[in-house]
Design an enzyme around this catalytic site. Structure first.
Site, PDB file in Angstrom:
ATOM      1  N   MET A  32       0.836  -1.209   0.000  1.00 16.30           N
ATOM      2  CA  MET A  32       0.000   0.000   0.000  1.00 16.30           C
ATOM      3  C   MET A  32       0.869   1.256   0.000  1.00 16.30           C
ATOM      4  SD  MET A  32      -3.205  -1.144   0.062  1.00 16.30           S
ATOM      5  CE  MET A  32      -4.324  -0.078   0.957  1.00 16.30           C
ATOM      6  N   GLN A  86       6.388  -1.023   8.435  1.00 19.31           N
ATOM      7  CA  GLN A  86       6.834  -2.106   7.544  1.00 19.31           C
ATOM      8  C   GLN A  86       8.136  -1.701   6.866  1.00 19.31           C
ATOM      9  OE1 GLN A  86       4.817  -3.325   3.629  1.00 19.31           O
ATOM     10  NE2 GLN A  86       4.023  -4.818   5.090  1.00 19.31           N
ATOM     11  N   CYS A 140       6.092  -7.736  -1.625  1.00 13.13           N
ATOM     12  CA  CYS A 140       5.866  -6.748  -2.677  1.00 13.13           C
ATOM     13  C   CYS A 140       6.323  -7.300  -4.030  1.00 13.13           C
ATOM     14  CB  CYS A 140       6.615  -5.459  -2.361  1.00 13.13           C
ATOM     15  SG  CYS A 140       6.426  -4.194  -3.642  1.00 13.13           S
ATOM     16  N   LYS A 168       5.546 -10.449   6.108  1.00 10.89           N
ATOM     17  CA  LYS A 168       4.548 -10.495   5.035  1.00 10.89           C
ATOM     18  C   LYS A 168       5.190 -11.161   3.820  1.00 10.89           C
ATOM     19  CE  LYS A 168       0.944  -9.266   2.406  1.00 10.89           C
ATOM     20  NZ  LYS A 168       0.740  -7.915   1.858  1.00 10.89           N
ATOM     21  N   GLY A 180      -5.525 -11.182   0.461  1.00 13.92           N
ATOM     22  CA  GLY A 180      -5.741 -11.343  -0.974  1.00 13.92           C
ATOM     23  C   GLY A 180      -7.204 -11.432  -1.353  1.00 13.92           C
ATOM     24  N   ASP A 181      -7.690 -10.419  -2.079  1.00 15.47           N
ATOM     25  CA  ASP A 181      -9.055 -10.407  -2.626  1.00 15.47           C
ATOM     26  C   ASP A 181     -10.152 -10.410  -1.572  1.00 15.47           C
ATOM     27  OD1 ASP A 181      -7.789 -10.471  -5.040  1.00 15.47           O
ATOM     28  OD2 ASP A 181      -8.494 -12.462  -5.639  1.00 15.47           O
ATOM     29  N   GLY A 190      -6.342  -4.992   2.068  1.00 14.69           N
ATOM     30  CA  GLY A 190      -5.510  -4.043   1.340  1.00 14.69           C
ATOM     31  C   GLY A 190      -6.368  -3.185   0.440  1.00 14.69           C
ATOM     32  N   ARG A 191      -6.469  -3.603  -0.823  1.00 14.90           N
ATOM     33  CA  ARG A 191      -7.216  -2.815  -1.804  1.00 14.90           C
ATOM     34  C   ARG A 191      -8.695  -2.682  -1.458  1.00 14.90           C
ATOM     35  NH1 ARG A 191      -5.804  -6.000  -7.066  1.00 14.90           N
ATOM     36  NH2 ARG A 191      -5.758  -7.699  -5.548  1.00 14.90           N
TER      37      ARG A 191
END
Length: 307
Positions: A1, A54, A84, A123, A185-186, A208-209
């Site tokens: 992010m 992080q 990443c 992570k 994830g998702d 996240g997103r």
């Protein structure tokens, strides 16, 4: 992010129930620590929740220095990013590129854990590519090195953000290690959050997103998990107040010039499901004054609604 999880955005996420929010990736490169961009990524006394930073890099000594710098600056938790997938990061062996080198992973983790007296987490992704999924091996190394928890994004580096995340790998890791496993994830809806919890048996989930333009997703998920039904959607007026709060925090944190620039991308996410948002976002991107941005948003929210 990177470029997103700054203090203003983390504050909103904490406000809406996030249990933990990591600061943007802090590069393990002591040559750039003097820059304003680096200073703004350090732990901040105004943090509403746990001060978690992080760090990312490939040189064990630089990673240790970076962890110590952040701890001395107030970080209460250090997260090491080996997930990443960005090309500019991986070309320096940082991020998910490290998954190809378990011995180097072990050296970095062990050195950082021994150097600081705050918890260290990790992570990762499931592997470098589908032919080399080694998240279980990496997770076992992490546990041996004293890592306190591990977050796994259900894609390889090769996958980037394409296709769908898979959770079989996360489920397997959870079965074989004893430290907490965080699934990622998702996960963009409360229903998906419950599904991932049930399937992987993970100890927590990472968003996240799914929080872009919707920092209240954390309270939505918590409500759904507790009551088994969806929380009422935010009204246009409620969303307007959240957006205005966010923008004002950006101006205060960065100053007007940079705050204006960062505000544009967040407004894009906040308004993407609003009637007439395409035209509004084009006009909004041309505004170069904070008061005008605020006025434009207030006017837009007065006449729009959700699609």
């Amino acid at each position: 992010m990177a470029g997103i999880s700054d203090l203003p955005f983390r504050s909103l996420c904490y406000q809406f129930g996030a249990g933990l929010a990591f600061a943007e990736m802090f590069l393990a490169n002591s040559r750039i620590w003097h820059t304003q961009q680096s200073r703004q990524k350090l732990a901040n006394e105004r943090e509403l929740g746990i001060k978690a930073v992080q760090i990312i890099g490939a040189d064990p000594d630089e990673m240790v220095k970076t962890a110590i710098l952040n701890m001395n600056s107030g970080a209460e938790l250090i997260d090491i990013n080996m997930g990443c997938p960005a090309k500019k990061v991986n070309k320096n062996l940082s991020g998910s590129a490290l998954l190809q080198y378990p011995k180097l992973v072990e050296q970095i983790l062990l050195n950082v854990v021994q150097a600081v007296n705050v918890p260290v987490t990790l992570k990762i992704r499931t592997g470098w590519d589908k032919a080399h999924k080694n998240c279980l091996d990496i997770a076992q190394i992490a546990q041996k090195c004293g890592i306190k928890a591990i977050t796994i994004h259900g894609r390889t580096r090769e996958c980037l953000f394409k296709g769908s995340a898979e959770y079989d790998s996360i489920k397997q890791v959870k079965q074989y290690i004893s430290i907490p496993v965080i699934a990622n994830g998702d996960i963009i809806t409360p229903e998906k959050a419950e599904e991932v919890f049930q399937y992987t048996k993970a100890d927590a989930i990472m968003i996240g997103r799914g929080a872009l333009g919707r920092p209240w997703i954390f309270e939505d998920i918590a409500f759904y998990l507790q009551y088994g039904k969806s929380k009422s959607e935010k009204s246009i007026n409620e969303v307007k107040n959240i957006v205005l709060q966010h923008l004002k925090a950006l101006y205060q944190f960065y100053g007007e010039k940079k705050g204006l620039q960062i505000a544009r991308k967040h407004v894009f996410w906040y308004t993407q499901n609003c009637v007439g948002s395409d035209r509004f976002r084009r006009l909004f991107s041309c505004i170069d004054n904070a008061n005008q941005q605020i006025n434009a948003l207030e006017a837009f929210f007065q006449k729009t609604n959700f699609n």
